[in-house]
Enzyme design. Sequence first.
Site, PDB file in Angstrom:
ATOM      1  N   ASP A  98       0.807  -1.234   0.058  1.00  0.00           N
ATOM      2  CA  ASP A  98      -0.026  -0.094   0.159  1.00  0.00           C
ATOM      3  C   ASP A  98       0.911   1.353   0.056  1.00  0.00           C
ATOM      4  O   ASP A  98       1.179   1.984   0.948  1.00  0.00           O
ATOM      5  CB  ASP A  98      -0.793   0.035   1.212  1.00  0.00           C
ATOM      6  CG  ASP A  98      -2.086   0.914   1.319  1.00  0.00           C
ATOM      7  OD1 ASP A  98      -1.991   1.768   0.492  1.00  0.00           O
ATOM      8  OD2 ASP A  98      -2.862   1.013   2.026  1.00  0.00           O
ATOM      9  N   PRO A  99       1.434   1.421  -1.151  1.00  0.00           N
ATOM     10  CA  PRO A  99       2.654   2.642  -1.086  1.00  0.00           C
ATOM     11  C   PRO A  99       2.062   4.122  -1.193  1.00  0.00           C
ATOM     12  O   PRO A  99       2.959   5.010  -1.135  1.00  0.00           O
ATOM     13  CB  PRO A  99       3.237   2.477  -2.313  1.00  0.00           C
ATOM     14  CG  PRO A  99       2.535   1.732  -3.303  1.00  0.00           C
ATOM     15  CD  PRO A  99       1.383   0.746  -2.364  1.00  0.00           C
ATOM     16  N   LYS A 100       0.805   4.151  -1.110  1.00  0.00           N
ATOM     17  CA  LYS A 100       0.408   5.562  -0.935  1.00  0.00           C
ATOM     18  C   LYS A 100      -0.572   5.854   0.175  1.00  0.00           C
ATOM     19  O   LYS A 100      -1.229   6.497   0.430  1.00  0.00           O
ATOM     20  CB  LYS A 100      -0.581   6.040  -1.972  1.00  0.00           C
ATOM     21  CG  LYS A 100       0.450   5.926  -3.734  1.00  0.00           C
ATOM     22  CD  LYS A 100      -0.512   6.514  -4.804  1.00  0.00           C
ATOM     23  CE  LYS A 100       0.656   6.674  -5.887  1.00  0.00           C
ATOM     24  NZ  LYS A 100      -0.102   7.227  -7.012  1.00  0.00           N
ATOM     25  N   ASN A 101      -0.102   5.124   1.355  1.00  0.00           N
ATOM     26  CA  ASN A 101      -1.062   5.311   2.506  1.00  0.00           C
ATOM     27  C   ASN A 101       0.021   6.242   3.390  1.00  0.00           C
ATOM     28  O   ASN A 101       0.990   6.063   3.773  1.00  0.00           O
ATOM     29  CB  ASN A 101      -1.252   4.022   3.305  1.00  0.00           C
ATOM     30  CG  ASN A 101      -1.949   3.993   4.368  1.00  0.00           C
ATOM     31  OD1 ASN A 101      -1.236   4.535   5.308  1.00  0.00           O
ATOM     32  ND2 ASN A 101      -3.064   3.526   4.317  1.00  0.00           N
ATOM     33  N   ASP A 113       6.627   3.163  -8.854  1.00  0.00           N
ATOM     34  CA  ASP A 113       5.886   4.018  -9.293  1.00  0.00           C
ATOM     35  C   ASP A 113       6.655   5.419  -9.165  1.00  0.00           C
ATOM     36  O   ASP A 113       6.916   5.918  -7.901  1.00  0.00           O
ATOM     37  CB  ASP A 113       4.613   4.268  -8.628  1.00  0.00           C
ATOM     38  CG  ASP A 113       3.876   5.381  -8.840  1.00  0.00           C
ATOM     39  OD1 ASP A 113       4.342   6.257  -9.941  1.00  0.00           O
ATOM     40  OD2 ASP A 113       2.792   5.869  -8.040  1.00  0.00           O
TER      41      ASP A 113
END
Lengths: 385, 320
Positions: B107-110, B141
Amino acid sequence: MSQSFEIEKHIKYIKRNLMALPSPYTSALPNHLSIVYFMLSGLDILDRLDQEIDDTLSTQIKEFVYSRQILPYYQQPDDNIINCGFRGANFIGQPFDNSVQQQQQSTTSSSTPSSSSLCLCQSYPIVACDQSTLANSYCALMILRILRDDLGRVNKKSITNAMKHLQQPDGSYVGASGGGESDMRYLYTACAISFLLEDWSGIDIDLALQYIRSSFGYEFAFGQGPLQEAHGGSTYCAIAALSLLGLLDQEFPKQSVKREKLVQWLVMKQISGFSGRTNKDPDTCYSFWIGASLDMLGAYHLVDSNLVSSFILGAQHPAIGGISKIPDSFPDALHSYMSFSGLSIIQNNNQTAGQGEKFNFHLQSLNCSIGLTNKTANTFLNNNK
Amino acid sequence: MSDDELDEVPFSKRPDWADVVPIEQDDGPNPICPIAYKDDFKEKLNYFRAIIKSNEKSSRALELTDSIIQDCPSNYTVWYYRREILKVIDFDLQEEFDYVGAMGESDPKNYQIWNHRRWLVETYNDNSRELEFIAERLQEDGKNYHAWGQRQWVLTHFKLSLTDELAFVDKMLKTDHRNNSAWNQRYFVIAQQYLSSTPSATSLPQDVIKKEVDYAVSFIKYSPNNESPWSYLRGLYNGTSLNDEDLIKLLVEMKGKYIGCAHVLSLLIDIYVEQNKPESLTEAVKICTSLMNNIDQIHRNYWQYRLSSLESKLNSLKQQ
């Protein structure tokens, strides 16, 4: 995909969500009030608030929102004052009935006996992990305003006092007393809360201005912080904060190079819909972040409304209503709300520009800096004049 | 038993949790927008409420936070409580980094996951994993805003080498010329070197500008319509005059070479406006007209606006 605005489907979408949110929304639990805000402000923009929310439901929602308020403990009102405000949901075991001590009347049934000097305190001690967040406090106040509540049961002073502790030495805000990132989003929410409470004592405005200025980057738009990449969301937050502070034209004087370049950056984010950063793809939520920024700068007429509206309308879900991030994908509360807002901005700007019926989606107009319909905003703005 | 298998056993069926009495959520008689949680998530929260109530900070409580975070990584309260537990129990720092690392991968955008990571790095003063971990996320990303934010924080907080960072950015840009986040990071490094270190400086030194213009142009040559290096190039002149002979010569040359490139034309207009001479403005009007009518029709309304402003500037000059 449809090119007409499917207002009835969107109403149904909102009503379904008010009844129940599917399990993927589990991750939205800590910010639950934001979903409620999206739905109710959505109904307000769609001009169906009075029709869909009757007095009983309105009272229930207000009670629900007030049950999320963290108030000073009546026996130790100075304890954990930093936690005061609104939490997203009552998931750590707080009682629904938080027994607000009111002299006049108690709207909830089982209040403990009230004492006249103890207005707006809670009956149980605050625990350290029961924390409000700026985002939830902001959404709670917005919901109450939408439902024409006078904020009479909000302990305003406790919120502004808590806010003072959240501002950082660089002028930005952290979102909660438990720590976390500090950035332009929370600086904006702090301004919005102050605006809604008509009390700016929780903000060191000079410090906040310094942060805003230092986050204006080489692309002539704002990042979340100094030297971070220019972004539609943070640019909205910075411009809207300046607008609420009444400093937008002072910081960005008309005809100044920085204002002209900022407008150019915003305009150039139009690809079909708007993207949020240079060389990124369009996304319906930027029809609000970028669109509202242009609106506040009086420059929305410089974009192609046809292309923006087609992009949004193409992202409507043909069966269940709601609007998604990009066409042919699944709708969610945030993108639906941002898209309604985006369409309202288009409608309003083209009406004033005399574009007639083409962009008339039968929506209420928006106060772009606070994120409420003008109809709702005027109910309390006019009182202040 | 592996962690995954253990996770499948409901807390109500675990012998070591038998002493805990779960507490239900109280949303009152008329909840609005209720979330249809899965039963096992509801149960985990019931146990979490009990733990909060007894203020238990133990390894089993840590395990419970782990399990809730898997379902709801954005829950800032649970992360907060996890940190409160870590402050008082013995734990293995590497294991905690592995845990938050695995969360960050899935969950790299948390926000909360990045925040917890930053807390670990700062509290235990250990940045040994950071640049590599962030580089891995950026490989997946390249425009991850959180990852770049964390990178800038680590670089400034620990005063790490900016020369190495310039090499990293160069590598990122060679992979994707259009990665505006990487261009921003290049500006970040240059600004750290020449602006932040001299608080009185309002613009970059001329020799740095020249060098960076060359760098941007080396990318523009490959793809003239890539907005990022143009935006970078324009930004270098922030606070200083665009009316630079070498720059103008370069741009005029590119204008002839890259027919239909809106970016070079847009920049030339800015220069001609700064020159504020009848012949410059006449040229700007010509360029603006072609942007409006042919080259950049999506932004037609905008160029129309610029055109009227150019024309009125020109007229007032002629009347003087």
